[in-house]
Design a protein around this motif. Structure first.
Motif, PDB file in Angstrom:
ATOM      1  N   ASN A 153       0.821  -1.212   0.000  1.00  0.00           N
ATOM      2  CA  ASN A 153       0.000   0.000   0.000  1.00  0.00           C
ATOM      3  C   ASN A 153       0.854   1.261   0.000  1.00  0.00           C
ATOM      4  O   ASN A 153       2.067   1.221   0.230  1.00  0.00           O
ATOM      5  CB  ASN A 153      -0.943  -0.027   1.205  1.00  0.00           C
ATOM      6  CG  ASN A 153      -2.061   0.985   1.082  1.00  0.00           C
ATOM      7  OD1 ASN A 153      -2.492   1.306  -0.024  1.00  0.00           O
ATOM      8  ND2 ASN A 153      -2.522   1.500   2.212  1.00  0.00           N
ATOM      9  N   LYS A 154       0.211   2.354  -0.270  1.00  0.00           N
ATOM     10  CA  LYS A 154       0.809   3.688  -0.252  1.00  0.00           C
ATOM     11  C   LYS A 154       1.843   3.853  -1.368  1.00  0.00           C
ATOM     12  O   LYS A 154       2.879   4.509  -1.174  1.00  0.00           O
ATOM     13  CB  LYS A 154       1.433   3.998   1.110  1.00  0.00           C
ATOM     14  CG  LYS A 154       0.442   3.876   2.272  1.00  0.00           C
ATOM     15  CD  LYS A 154       0.994   4.470   3.547  1.00  0.00           C
ATOM     16  CE  LYS A 154       0.035   4.245   4.699  1.00  0.00           C
ATOM     17  NZ  LYS A 154       0.520   4.827   5.955  1.00  0.00           N
ATOM     18  N   ARG A 155       1.562   3.253  -2.489  1.00  0.00           N
ATOM     19  CA  ARG A 155       2.494   3.336  -3.607  1.00  0.00           C
ATOM     20  C   ARG A 155       2.605   4.753  -4.172  1.00  0.00           C
ATOM     21  O   ARG A 155       3.507   5.025  -4.961  1.00  0.00           O
ATOM     22  CB  ARG A 155       2.092   2.395  -4.749  1.00  0.00           C
ATOM     23  CG  ARG A 155       2.042   0.924  -4.391  1.00  0.00           C
ATOM     24  CD  ARG A 155       3.312   0.405  -3.781  1.00  0.00           C
ATOM     25  NE  ARG A 155       4.463   0.556  -4.676  1.00  0.00           N
ATOM     26  CZ  ARG A 155       5.706   0.279  -4.302  1.00  0.00           C
ATOM     27  NH1 ARG A 155       5.968  -0.125  -3.068  1.00  0.00           N
ATOM     28  NH2 ARG A 155       6.708   0.418  -5.175  1.00  0.00           N
ATOM     29  N   ASP A 156       1.724   5.629  -3.777  1.00  0.00           N
ATOM     30  CA  ASP A 156       1.740   6.999  -4.283  1.00  0.00           C
ATOM     31  C   ASP A 156       2.778   7.866  -3.569  1.00  0.00           C
ATOM     32  O   ASP A 156       3.093   8.968  -4.041  1.00  0.00           O
ATOM     33  CB  ASP A 156       0.360   7.651  -4.119  1.00  0.00           C
ATOM     34  CG  ASP A 156      -0.112   7.651  -2.658  1.00  0.00           C
ATOM     35  OD1 ASP A 156      -0.790   8.617  -2.259  1.00  0.00           O
ATOM     36  OD2 ASP A 156       0.175   6.668  -1.937  1.00  0.00           O
ATOM     37  N   VAL A 163      -3.064   1.959  -3.684  1.00  0.00           N
ATOM     38  CA  VAL A 163      -3.168   3.255  -3.035  1.00  0.00           C
ATOM     39  C   VAL A 163      -4.575   3.239  -2.455  1.00  0.00           C
ATOM     40  O   VAL A 163      -5.543   3.675  -3.094  1.00  0.00           O
ATOM     41  CB  VAL A 163      -2.984   4.417  -4.033  1.00  0.00           C
ATOM     42  CG1 VAL A 163      -3.095   5.758  -3.312  1.00  0.00           C
ATOM     43  CG2 VAL A 163      -1.656   4.291  -4.765  1.00  0.00           C
TER      44      VAL A 163
END
Lengths: 159, 203
Positions: free
Chosen positions: B141-144, B169
């Motif tokens: 997660n939180k690839r942004d 994301v």
């Protein structure tokens, strides 16, 4: 072959104190939060949320009591109430304490009497504990599910 | 443990989102709730603290469609991620049919990811599950964010079981349903030995 729900329905129908409880809101659920029998008035949300909360509540209470080294915690009753409103949970001591009964009440003149009747109901169900015996199937239910089947499953629910 | 009602043709399965604190588990559930049509979902139940950190669990019931004649209900749970809620995590894991490990992709979160994974492995073993065989997918997660590990590194460090992994994301929904669909497929194909004929319908 009857479902657990049907077997519980029949067993409760044969309970001598039936008339005292049929106006009450109660349900029977598994430790995992699955409701397996319910007698709830229409105004109550009858969804799976009740089961999940009830299951979590019971598991947490047993765990708390066990951590405090209280013996026999799995047989404890759970009472969350004022003098005339509240909820009352009873373990059903069958099948490794897998099931519980919860009574929810509002503006009740004598909740103590209800508790006695529901304890009696639990004893009645324990006397018919074969109701809770389940057969387990060993084979897989599905073989080789395709991606498009999963896509279809979710397609129907997504906005 | 999955409940199968062969008469009413209903399946109930439990999926748990596991992972370190603030990794995006609750965000996953919230997005799923937002994007699911009203007939097919119940209410999200969140037992959390004043600052909205999960205290005990989040819960979302999903009534999916039919698969091969069986109506399918998934019960989605998240665990609290903070380290000191280990006892609560064990309770939520009981009866689990499938797992989504939500990892925080930020470089500085690797240690927390590893600890959470170790806790998952230990808690599963304690309850008689084998992490090598239970349906499991990983979500990076939180690839942004800018300071994230590469997906290759995430897989190398965290995915020693080589289970399916998905980048996400969660706050925008990217990867959320893909992850859920992947674990759902594994869970459905793994159903066997479930208790027969236990489900909730009023007589």
């Amino acid at each position: 072959m009857k479902t657990l729900n049907e077997k519980l329905f029949n067993a409760i129908k044969n309970f001598k104190g039936l008339e005292k409880i049929m106006d009450c809101d109660f349900f029977i659920f598994s430790r995992d939060g699955i409701i397996v029998y319910k007698n709830l008035s229409d105004e109550i949300r009858s969804g799976q949320e009740l089961g999940a909360l009830s299951g979590g509540l019971c598991q947490a209470a047993v765990q708390l009591a066990t951590m405090y080294k209280l013996d026999g915690a799995e047989d404890f009753r759970l009472d969350f109430s004022s003098s005339n409103n509240g909820l009352f949970i009873l373990p059903i001591p069958v099948k490794d304490h897998e099931y519980f009964l919860i009574n929810l009440y509002r503006n009740h003149m004598n909740p103590g009497m209800n508790k006695i009747v529901f304890r009696s109901l639990v004893n009645h169900l324990v006397d018919h504990k074969e109701i809770f015996e389940t057969k387990l199937k060993e084979e897989f239910l599905f073989n080789d599910i395709k991606d498009h089947e999963i896509d279809q499953l979710f397609k129907e629910v997504r906005l | 443990m999955s409940f199968v009602n062969y008469i009413s043709k209903e399946i109930n399965c439990k999926i748990v989102y596991y992972g370190p604190g603030l990794g995006g588990k609750t965000t996953n559930i919230q997005y799923i709730y937002k994007k699911t049509s009203g007939d097919h979902k119940g209410q999200v139940i969140s037992l959390n603290s004043d600052n909205e950190r999960t205290l005990f669990f989040d819960f979302l019931p999903l009534n999916l469609g039919e698969i091969r004649g069986f109506k399918t209900r998934f019960h989605l749970y998240t665990v609290p991620g903070q380290v000191f809620y280990e006892a609560s995590r064990k309770l939520v894991l009981r009866g689990v049919d499938g797992l989504i490990f939500v990892a925080d992709s930020q470089v500085e979160k690797l240690e927390e990811n590893l600890k959470s994974l170790a806790s998952l492995e230990a808690n599963l073993a304690e309850q008689g599950y084998d992490i090598n065989t239970i349906p499991l997918v990983m979500q990076w997660n939180k690839r942004d964010l800018s300071n994230v590990m590469s997906e290759e590194d995430m897989n190398e460090k965290l995915n020693k079981w080589n289970v399916p992994s998905f980048s996400s994301v969660a706050i925008s929904g990217e990867g959320v349903f893909e992850t859920l669909k992947a674990v759902s497929k594994q869970v459905l194909m793994n159903i066997k030995g479930g208790a027969i004929n236990e489900n909730s319908t009023s007589p």
